[in-house]
Design a protein around this motif. Structure first.
Motif, PDB file in Angstrom:
ATOM      1  N   GLY A 143     -13.520  -5.203  -0.160  1.00  0.00           N
ATOM      2  CA  GLY A 143     -12.720  -5.249   1.055  1.00  0.00           C
ATOM      3  C   GLY A 143     -11.571  -4.268   1.103  1.00  0.00           C
ATOM      4  O   GLY A 143     -10.703  -4.381   1.965  1.00  0.00           O
ATOM      5  N   ARG A 144     -11.574  -3.301   0.209  1.00  0.00           N
ATOM      6  CA  ARG A 144     -10.423  -2.387   0.171  1.00  0.00           C
ATOM      7  C   ARG A 144     -10.326  -1.573   1.448  1.00  0.00           C
ATOM      8  O   ARG A 144     -11.327  -1.243   2.071  1.00  0.00           O
ATOM      9  CB  ARG A 144     -10.461  -1.502  -1.055  1.00  0.00           C
ATOM     10  N   THR A 145      -9.093  -1.262   1.811  1.00  0.00           N
ATOM     11  CA  THR A 145      -8.838  -0.530   3.048  1.00  0.00           C
ATOM     12  C   THR A 145      -8.176   0.819   2.797  1.00  0.00           C
ATOM     13  O   THR A 145      -8.149   1.659   3.688  1.00  0.00           O
ATOM     14  CB  THR A 145      -7.939  -1.359   3.978  1.00  0.00           C
ATOM     15  N   ALA A 146      -7.645   1.031   1.617  1.00  0.00           N
ATOM     16  CA  ALA A 146      -6.982   2.298   1.285  1.00  0.00           C
ATOM     17  C   ALA A 146      -7.967   3.179   0.494  1.00  0.00           C
ATOM     18  O   ALA A 146      -8.926   2.681  -0.096  1.00  0.00           O
ATOM     19  CB  ALA A 146      -5.732   2.033   0.450  1.00  0.00           C
ATOM     20  N   PRO A 147      -7.715   4.478   0.461  1.00  0.00           N
ATOM     21  CA  PRO A 147      -8.613   5.367  -0.280  1.00  0.00           C
ATOM     22  C   PRO A 147      -8.607   5.107  -1.792  1.00  0.00           C
ATOM     23  O   PRO A 147      -9.584   5.391  -2.478  1.00  0.00           O
ATOM     24  CB  PRO A 147      -8.105   6.768   0.025  1.00  0.00           C
ATOM     25  N   ARG A 148      -7.509   4.565  -2.296  1.00  0.00           N
ATOM     26  CA  ARG A 148      -7.417   4.275  -3.733  1.00  0.00           C
ATOM     27  C   ARG A 148      -6.914   2.857  -3.937  1.00  0.00           C
ATOM     28  O   ARG A 148      -6.230   2.309  -3.089  1.00  0.00           O
ATOM     29  CB  ARG A 148      -6.476   5.266  -4.419  1.00  0.00           C
ATOM     30  N   MET A 149      -7.267   2.286  -5.086  1.00  0.00           N
ATOM     31  CA  MET A 149      -6.865   0.920  -5.394  1.00  0.00           C
ATOM     32  C   MET A 149      -6.520   0.800  -6.869  1.00  0.00           C
ATOM     33  O   MET A 149      -7.173   1.399  -7.721  1.00  0.00           O
ATOM     34  CB  MET A 149      -8.007  -0.052  -5.080  1.00  0.00           C
ATOM     35  N   VAL A 150      -5.486   0.027  -7.134  1.00  0.00           N
ATOM     36  CA  VAL A 150      -5.116  -0.319  -8.509  1.00  0.00           C
ATOM     37  C   VAL A 150      -5.195  -1.831  -8.618  1.00  0.00           C
ATOM     38  O   VAL A 150      -4.541  -2.549  -7.871  1.00  0.00           O
ATOM     39  CB  VAL A 150      -3.688   0.163  -8.861  1.00  0.00           C
ATOM     40  N   GLU A 209       0.828  -1.196   0.000  1.00  0.00           N
ATOM     41  CA  GLU A 209       0.000   0.000   0.000  1.00  0.00           C
ATOM     42  C   GLU A 209       0.867   1.254   0.000  1.00  0.00           C
ATOM     43  O   GLU A 209       0.828   2.045   0.934  1.00  0.00           O
ATOM     44  CB  GLU A 209      -0.907   0.025   1.233  1.00  0.00           C
ATOM     45  N   PRO A 210       1.664   1.498  -1.038  1.00  0.00           N
ATOM     46  CA  PRO A 210       2.484   2.708  -1.058  1.00  0.00           C
ATOM     47  C   PRO A 210       1.634   3.957  -1.263  1.00  0.00           C
ATOM     48  O   PRO A 210       0.827   4.010  -2.172  1.00  0.00           O
ATOM     49  CB  PRO A 210       3.442   2.472  -2.225  1.00  0.00           C
ATOM     50  N   GLY A 211       1.812   4.939  -0.416  1.00  0.00           N
ATOM     51  CA  GLY A 211       1.119   6.212  -0.582  1.00  0.00           C
ATOM     52  C   GLY A 211      -0.389   6.122  -0.486  1.00  0.00           C
ATOM     53  O   GLY A 211      -1.102   6.871  -1.141  1.00  0.00           O
ATOM     54  N   GLY A 212      -0.928   5.218   0.324  1.00  0.00           N
ATOM     55  CA  GLY A 212      -2.376   5.119   0.480  1.00  0.00           C
ATOM     56  C   GLY A 212      -3.083   4.481  -0.697  1.00  0.00           C
ATOM     57  O   GLY A 212      -4.264   4.687  -0.893  1.00  0.00           O
ATOM     58  N   VAL A 213      -2.355   3.722  -1.496  1.00  0.00           N
ATOM     59  CA  VAL A 213      -2.935   3.039  -2.654  1.00  0.00           C
ATOM     60  C   VAL A 213      -2.743   1.538  -2.479  1.00  0.00           C
ATOM     61  O   VAL A 213      -1.637   1.074  -2.228  1.00  0.00           O
ATOM     62  CB  VAL A 213      -2.270   3.491  -3.981  1.00  0.00           C
ATOM     63  N   GLU A 214      -3.835   0.795  -2.583  1.00  0.00           N
ATOM     64  CA  GLU A 214      -3.746  -0.670  -2.573  1.00  0.00           C
ATOM     65  C   GLU A 214      -3.444  -1.139  -3.989  1.00  0.00           C
ATOM     66  O   GLU A 214      -4.096  -0.713  -4.930  1.00  0.00           O
ATOM     67  CB  GLU A 214      -5.090  -1.284  -2.165  1.00  0.00           C
ATOM     68  N   TRP A 215      -2.489  -2.018  -4.114  1.00  0.00           N
ATOM     69  CA  TRP A 215      -2.135  -2.607  -5.410  1.00  0.00           C
ATOM     70  C   TRP A 215      -2.421  -4.096  -5.369  1.00  0.00           C
ATOM     71  O   TRP A 215      -1.999  -4.782  -4.436  1.00  0.00           O
ATOM     72  CB  TRP A 215      -0.659  -2.397  -5.711  1.00  0.00           C
ATOM     73  N   HIS A 216      -3.127  -4.595  -6.388  1.00  0.00           N
ATOM     74  CA  HIS A 216      -3.424  -6.022  -6.477  1.00  0.00           C
ATOM     75  C   HIS A 216      -3.162  -6.497  -7.899  1.00  0.00           C
ATOM     76  O   HIS A 216      -3.578  -5.850  -8.863  1.00  0.00           O
ATOM     77  CB  HIS A 216      -4.876  -6.308  -6.098  1.00  0.00           C
ATOM     78  N   HIS A 217      -2.511  -7.620  -8.006  1.00  0.00           N
ATOM     79  CA  HIS A 217      -2.228  -8.242  -9.303  1.00  0.00           C
ATOM     80  C   HIS A 217      -2.961  -9.578  -9.335  1.00  0.00           C
ATOM     81  O   HIS A 217      -2.717 -10.443  -8.484  1.00  0.00           O
ATOM     82  CB  HIS A 217      -0.725  -8.453  -9.471  1.00  0.00           C
TER      83      HIS A 217
END
Length: 93
Positions: free
Chosen positions: A54-61, A3-11
């Protein structure tokens, strides 16, 4: 991914999910059949919905790793994003 910088990353890799479905059905990750392919496509959709809900950060990729060679395969995800007000991007390598 983190979660760098408030962004969730999922691959999410379609090939990996499909191999898992094949292994569960036949014991072999290499035995192709159409029913398993369809099951894997639906499993990816379930995984994406679960990640979004289920996201926990304000932004998601979400990176959906697949060739999606038919337009209809990409269109499903375009509509998914549009219905929720999300951005949708395609990267061709």
């Amino acid at each position: 991914l983190g979660e760098p910088g408030g962004v969730e990353w999922h691959h999410i890799c379609y090939d990996k999910v499909e191999a898992e479905c094949r292994r569960a059905r036949s014991g072999s990750p290499d035995a192709f059949d159409a029913a398993t392919w369809r099951e894997a496509r639906e499993r990816v959709a379930e995984l994406v919905r679960a990640k979004v809900e289920g996201r926990t950060a304000p932004r998601m990729v979400l990176i959906l790793d697949d060739n999606m060679y038919y337009r209809s395969m990409r269109k499903r995800w375009l509509h998914f994003a549009q219905q929720r007000g999300y951005a949708f991007r395609q990267v061709f390598l």
